[in-house]
Every structure is written in structure tokens, then in C-alpha cells.
Motif scaffolding. Structure first.
Motif, PDB file in Angstrom:
ATOM      1  N   GLY A  97       0.822  -1.210   0.000  1.00 22.38           N
ATOM      2  CA  GLY A  97       0.000   0.000   0.000  1.00 22.38           C
ATOM      3  C   GLY A  97       0.854   1.257   0.000  1.00 22.38           C
ATOM      4  N   ASP A  99      -5.699  -1.358  -0.712  1.00 23.27           N
ATOM      5  CA  ASP A  99      -4.716  -1.406  -1.814  1.00 23.27           C
ATOM      6  C   ASP A  99      -4.886  -2.663  -2.671  1.00 23.27           C
ATOM      7  N   HIS A 100      -5.796  -3.589  -2.267  1.00 20.17           N
ATOM      8  CA  HIS A 100      -5.991  -4.817  -3.051  1.00 20.17           C
ATOM      9  C   HIS A 100      -7.318  -4.850  -3.794  1.00 20.17           C
ATOM     10  N   HIS A 125       4.577  -7.334  -3.276  1.00 19.92           N
ATOM     11  CA  HIS A 125       3.879  -6.542  -2.272  1.00 19.92           C
ATOM     12  C   HIS A 125       4.898  -5.986  -1.276  1.00 19.92           C
TER      13      HIS A 125
HETATM   14 ZN   LIG Z   1      -1.474  -4.499   0.648  1.00 14.30          ZN
END
Ligand SMILES: [Zn+2]
Ligand SMILES: [Zn+2]
Length: 299
Positions: free
Chosen positions: A11, A89-90, A259
Motif C-alpha cells: 500500500g 490497496d488490493h 507486495h
Molecule cells: Zn497491501
């Protein structure tokens, strides 16, 4: 099967808009690669595409990868999305693709994630026609059997906005097999621990994409960035005696960490962490990384 890393950062990305740390500064100066927020695209044929997680950077990611761009006046080669969890963020990129899409998307997630996400106004519409949002627990297929997907419940937490609860189904990993090539890829960009099920899934995949958020539990605090610790955020650190790298030592398949948070020392190829990763035979994903499985990989 084609697997394309659209974004390899956690993120915020690298650089993150409000961060002046050494890693973000290096990316701003062009001395290190920029990384958008984590998402992967996969396709059996280069024509129909499924996303693993939908990052808020999706619009830019589509413009940087021609196979995801429209081939007609209105439309998208993106057929559906597999969500590992409900972190913004996903799945925040769903808000980016909310314009009318006649064919609709099929969204796959755990039932827990579907309920958390569709309680948010921005995402509720994806439960309604022409879209479908399916809760998955058992194996299913994509593209008329071209790909076989097995969802795996892995240790993890619900997002901060949903209370960070340790609930079964808060986080899934997906094993994707392609019968035509024999290839198997595990997508596990988020997990809080490597339990027996996850360890076996990592060992049994040709390629495993793994949670590369943090190298150590307290790296954000040590860098003066944030008092939050990796484990409290539901991410198992990579390094250390109890990290994920040690948990999967001795494997010879491809293990690719993705990630990556902007605090992670793996962003500096000269760091001791990067050296340790290389010695373990593991890799770091990057935006634009692509894997292709064409002929049988198991002779
Ligand atoms: Zn994430
Ligand atoms: Zn930073």
C-alpha cells in the motif's frame, strides 16, 4: 499461461506520496525502479485476463500493459478478479473500473471478504448485474477450464477498517494450474504465518509469489516512519529465524517476493537483506516482470 506483475509494492507504492524515506527518494530521483501497488494479471492465451487483486493504480497499470487495453470502442479484456483480502490497496481499483462494462466482471473472494467489501458503497455495485461476486471456498475454473484455481485460507487479519480480526477467510492464497502446460503458480501476496497448508502449497508450485511486505517486524519504527509493526498488520516478515524465508528454506522452485513496502531493505540491492535473499535463491518481483508457460514444464 502468462503471468504479469502489474505492481509489486505494498500500500502506498514506491515512492509513496507522503514519504521522503531513502527508498522513496531514490525512486523519485530515478535511481531505483518505481513500484505501483500490488497486482498481478494472468491469462491462458493473452486474450482473456484475470487480475489477482485490483490496485488503486489499475488505470495506470492498464495503460502500461497493452494486452489489458480495450480492443473495441468500449470493452475490456479483463474478465474478472481474484481478491486475496479486503485491504484497500488490493480492491480499491474496483472504484477505477466502475464505468459501464456490458460484459461485467466476475469477482472471486472468500465470503468474509465479499461481505466486508460490499458493505462499502464504492464496491457494493460489483455484486449486481452485469457483475457477479462469488464467494469461493472450493476449486473452480477460469476460461472454460483453461485454468484451475484452488483457493487456500491462509493465516491473516481483516483490514484495519474492518477491525483487524483474525478470522478464517480474512486472507486467501490462490493456486492456479494450467492443464495444457502443466504449470502451477501460487499467489500468496499476503499472509501472517506459514502454516502447514501454505508451506505445502509453496513447495508444490513451480512458482510461488509471496508476501514481501516487510523484512523485519520493526523496520518502520526503526526508520522513524511509523510505530506499526509488520505482524500487527498481518504480515509475516521475510527475514530472521522466524521469518518466511527460513520457513521455506531448502526449496528449489521459484520463490518471488512481491507486495514490497517502501520501508523494506530489499529495495536496496546493496543491503544485507538483499544479499540474504539472493543466497536463499529467492527473488524480488518488479513492475513489468513476466512469466510465460508455453510448452509442458514437466517433461
Ligand atoms: Zn497491501
Ligand atoms: Zn518511503
Amino acid at each position: 499461461m502468462i503471468v504479469r506483475v502489474l505492481g509489486s509494492a505494498a500500500g502506498g507504492g514506491v515512492p509513496q506520496w507522503n514519504c521522503g524515506c531513502a527508498h522513496c527518494a531514490a525512486a523519485r530521483r530515478g535511481e531505483a525502479p518505481r513500484r505501483s501497488q500490488s497486482s498481478l494479471a494472468l491469462s491462458p492465451d493473452g486474450e482473456r485476463w484475470w487480475l489477482v487483486n485490483v490496485s488503486p493504480d489499475l488505470a495506470t497499470q492498464i495503460e502500461e500493459f497493452a494486452p489489458l487495453q480495450p480492443r473495441s470502442l468500449r470493452g475490456s479484456p479483463i474478465v474478472g478478479m481474484l481478491l486475496t483480502d479486503a485491504n484497500v490497496d488490493h480492491l480499491g481499483g474496483l472504484a477505477v473500473v466502475r464505468q459501464t462494462h456490458p460484459a461485467g466482471f466476475t469477482v472471486y473472494s472468500s465470503d468474509v471478504v465479499r461481505r466486508i467489501a460490499t458493505a462499502q458503497m464504492a464496491f457494493a455495485t460489483f455484486e449486481e448485474p452485469p457483475h457477479r461476486w462469488l464467494s469461493v471456498e472450493e476449486p473452480f475454473t477460469l476460461g472454460e477450464g483453461a485454468l484451475r484455481v484452488t483457493p487456500l485460507a491462509v493465516p491473516g487479519l481483516t483490514p484495519g477498517y474492518a477491525g483487524r480480526e483474525r478470522t478464517r477467510g480474512a486472507v486467501l492464497a490462490y493456486r492456479v494450474e494450467e492443464p495444457a502446460s502443466g504449470a502451477s503458480v501460487l499467489f500468496a501476496p499476503v499472509f501472517a504465518a506459514v502454516d502447514q497448508t501454505l508451506a505445502a502449497a509453496i513447495a508444490n508450485a513451480d512458482v510461488a509469489f509471496l508476501d514481501g511486505s516487510f523484512w523485519s517486524d520493526d523496520e518502520m519504527e526503526n526508520a522513524g516512519l511509523d510505530i506499526k509493526h509488520a505482524r500487527s498488520l498481518g504480515h509475516l516478515p521475510i527475514g530472521g529465524a522466524d521469518g518466511s524465508l527460513a520457513a521455506i528454506a531448502g526449496l528449489h522452485n521459484r520463490r518471488i517476493y512481491t507486495h514490497v513496502n517502501n520501508s523494506n531493505p530489499l529495495l536496496d540491492p546493496a543491503s544485507a537483506a538483499s544479499q540474504t535473499l539472493r543466497e536463499a535463491g529467492a527473488e524480488l518481483a518488479f513492475d513489468g516482470m513476466e512469466l510465460r508457460f508455453t510448452s509442458p514444464v514437466h517433461a
